[in-house]
Scaffold this motif. Structure first.
Motif, mmCIF file in Angstrom:
data_model
loop_
_atom_site.group_PDB
_atom_site.id
_atom_site.type_symbol
_atom_site.label_atom_id
_atom_site.label_comp_id
_atom_site.label_asym_id
_atom_site.label_seq_id
_atom_site.Cartn_x
_atom_site.Cartn_y
_atom_site.Cartn_z
ATOM 1 N N ASN A 4 0.864 -1.051 0.021
ATOM 2 C CA ASN A 4 0.024 -0.010 0.101
ATOM 3 C C ASN A 4 0.928 1.184 0.060
ATOM 4 O OD1 ASN A 4 -1.779 2.053 0.537
ATOM 5 N ND2 ASN A 4 -2.977 0.891 1.833
ATOM 6 N N LEU A 5 1.197 1.841 -1.165
ATOM 7 C CA LEU A 5 1.979 2.953 -1.347
ATOM 8 C C LEU A 5 1.761 3.993 -0.552
ATOM 9 C CD1 LEU A 5 4.822 3.731 -2.686
ATOM 10 C CD2 LEU A 5 3.449 4.061 -4.892
ATOM 11 N N ARG A 6 0.499 4.487 -0.476
ATOM 12 C CA ARG A 6 -0.280 5.368 -0.036
ATOM 13 C C ARG A 6 0.007 5.491 1.480
ATOM 14 N NH1 ARG A 6 -4.707 5.115 -2.342
ATOM 15 N NH2 ARG A 6 -4.591 6.751 -3.797
ATOM 16 N N ALA A 7 -0.315 4.156 2.172
ATOM 17 C CA ALA A 7 0.016 4.166 3.686
ATOM 18 C C ALA A 7 1.409 4.232 3.876
ATOM 19 C CB ALA A 7 -0.590 2.668 3.857
ATOM 20 N N ILE A 9 3.902 6.032 2.425
ATOM 21 C CA ILE A 9 4.142 7.457 2.141
ATOM 22 C C ILE A 9 3.530 8.315 3.210
ATOM 23 C CG2 ILE A 9 3.686 9.510 0.854
ATOM 24 C CD1 ILE A 9 3.680 7.704 -1.765
ATOM 25 N N LEU A 10 2.200 8.020 3.714
ATOM 26 C CA LEU A 10 1.821 8.842 4.858
ATOM 27 C C LEU A 10 2.551 8.305 6.238
ATOM 28 C CD1 LEU A 10 -2.101 8.732 4.046
ATOM 29 C CD2 LEU A 10 -0.451 10.480 3.759
ATOM 30 N N PRO A 38 4.747 9.825 -6.789
ATOM 31 C CA PRO A 38 3.692 9.192 -5.834
ATOM 32 C C PRO A 38 3.534 9.898 -4.788
ATOM 33 C CG PRO A 38 4.988 7.434 -6.919
ATOM 34 C CD PRO A 38 5.695 8.760 -7.226
ATOM 35 N N GLY A 39 4.460 10.202 -4.078
ATOM 36 C CA GLY A 39 4.495 10.925 -2.796
ATOM 37 C C GLY A 39 3.931 12.382 -2.722
ATOM 38 N N VAL A 42 0.458 11.908 -3.196
ATOM 39 C CA VAL A 42 -0.484 11.592 -2.081
ATOM 40 C C VAL A 42 -0.780 12.947 -1.504
ATOM 41 C CG1 VAL A 42 -0.218 10.359 0.273
ATOM 42 C CG2 VAL A 42 0.256 9.127 -1.848
ATOM 43 N N GLU A 45 -3.399 14.639 -3.215
ATOM 44 C CA GLU A 45 -4.918 13.870 -2.815
ATOM 45 C C GLU A 45 -5.285 14.436 -1.507
ATOM 46 O OE1 GLU A 45 -6.528 9.408 -2.754
ATOM 47 O OE2 GLU A 45 -4.716 9.694 -1.636
ATOM 48 N N MET A 46 -4.365 14.309 -0.424
ATOM 49 C CA MET A 46 -4.835 14.780 0.801
ATOM 50 C C MET A 46 -5.121 16.465 0.947
ATOM 51 S SD MET A 46 -2.255 15.101 4.347
ATOM 52 C CE MET A 46 -2.228 13.245 4.215
ATOM 53 N N LYS A 49 -8.722 16.726 -0.534
ATOM 54 C CA LYS A 49 -9.598 16.227 0.327
ATOM 55 C C LYS A 49 -10.181 17.157 1.257
ATOM 56 C CE LYS A 49 -9.256 11.134 -0.578
ATOM 57 N NZ LYS A 49 -8.974 9.998 0.117
#
Length: 70
Positions: A4-7, A9-10, A38-39, A42, A45-46, A49
């Motif tokens: 889970n790349l998103r997780a 990175i976060l 990708p980072g 993310v 995206e944050m 949102k």
């Protein structure tokens, strides 16, 4: 293997303050490496949102202006 790349990175930036986040973003932009995209995605995206409609419109206007300068 389920990555889970998103997780990931976060998790790497969890607990960072504004100064540390800025340094991370500046570093990614200065290096210009594809692996950093990708980072940044993310982060975007944050940002998206967490933004209200007015802030989203400002983001879109900024992106539009930036694309015109390309």
């Amino acid at each position: 293997m389920n990555l889970n790349l998103r997780a990931a990175i976060l998790s790497n930036v969890s607990g960072h303050n504004a100064e540390q986040l800025e340094a991370t973003i500046d570093d990614a932009l200065q290096k210009g490496e594809e692996k950093m995209l990708p980072g940044l995605g993310v982060f975007f995206e944050m940002l998206w949102k967490e933004s209200d409609e007015q802030e989203r419109q400002e983001i879109l206007d900024t992106l539009e202006q930036g694309l015109k300068q390309q």
